[in-house]
Design a protein around this motif. Sequence first.
Motif: not given
Length: 458
Positions: A274-277, A309-315
């Motif tokens: 659940a902590e995975l971003s 946990a804090n990675f913001e993803g890919v456009e």
Amino acid sequence: MDNNKEKRQKLVVLGGGESGVGAAILGKDKGMEVFLSDMGTVAPRYAAMLDAEGIEWEQGHHTPEKILDADIVVKSPGIPPTAPMVRAIADRSIPVISEIEFAGRYTDAKMICITGSNGKTTTTMLTYHILHDAGLNVGLAGNVGRSLALQVAREPHEVYVIELSSFQLENMYDFKANVAVMLNITPDHLDRYDYKMQNYINAKFRILNNLTPRDAFIYWQDDPVIRRQLEQVTTEARMYPFAEHVERDTKAYVGGDDNLVFETPETSMSMPRAELSLNGLHNLYNSMAAGLSACLLDIKKEDIRRALANFEGVEHRLEFVADIDGVRWINDSKATNVNSCWYALESMPSTREPSVVLILGGKDKGNDYTEILPLVKKKVKAIVCMGKDNKKLLDFFSPHISRMADTHSLEDAVAACREFSTEGDTVLLSPCCASFDLFTSYENRGDLFKEAVRNLRH
């Protein structure tokens, strides 16, 4: 070969994009006589770089007498081996290599190389994020980031995280990864491979070339194509399979209490899923692959947990755009094949009634849409086709989805989505197809989609 002869070596670069210009600059720095040729138009910023370096180049045509005088050719991955000039080069027995192969000859840096039909950009960016935040001197290259050759020439790093497409792997021979990652293999780019899946699989598996017992191979244990191919090929590398559920030798999996577990000789650790971003089953696999790579580089457990946990993803990959009148708009323009769309639909919430308005269409690469049909039936209330020719999509889905629109522009597609959607729905751009019929790239398609959606507020 003596050094004087090396300095006179003639390097021809085909393609004046990021990889080509980087290769040209590295060749110049190594004392080669460099000539760059692009059948299309070289972007102004790359033209300025070539001029500043004093590198001879041309655009809009190829000059055969200059190109066929090369000792070695670095070819852009986008140029197919069937292109007339590439055939002429082969007829002269001039070696043709990729920019990655070329750059690898001039660095001893560690190489974390990631391939797969889907998820490789997210996994590459996530792996880079973990290593960078942990303080490593790391570069990002391949299909994302800057040219590996340019970094080797002007901004060397101790570690590189490299996204590798099948196109790049085609012309890699002596290059060696230290960590090779293969996420999955599903039909893609079959138009490049004579519509033969095995040819595409063979290209992907070139990532195993030259691995030694000191190197590692990370792969999705449940992928049926990978499993079958591993029965046919061998590698000396240490094996690090990952899967949702633990099997024999699984090194990353979901254990008790829904914890993500990593078990390697280097590191044993866990963290709550659940902590995975990043959400969704596909992103669970991406996080496993990136986490295993970090474990193999002895990154501290707390650094791995924090970065996952804090990675913001890919456009352009399941990117939230806006909520307008209670409708969520999602940009998944990077879904250029059917399996990528499957993962996008899988991540959509299940509701009592189908609530997804799905935008499909573009340049079909020999797609078989059967794979996504069960999820379409379960979750999709309407399909908006967006492309120059939507006949294949309309013929396939119309027996199953009663609400369909045949559109030939982004504006008309967005208008149709607004007409089909009501409060609580999700509009998902996950096209299954390449973008080149109406757009210059999937990024261009995604950017224009986001702009059109945001303009709905006005």
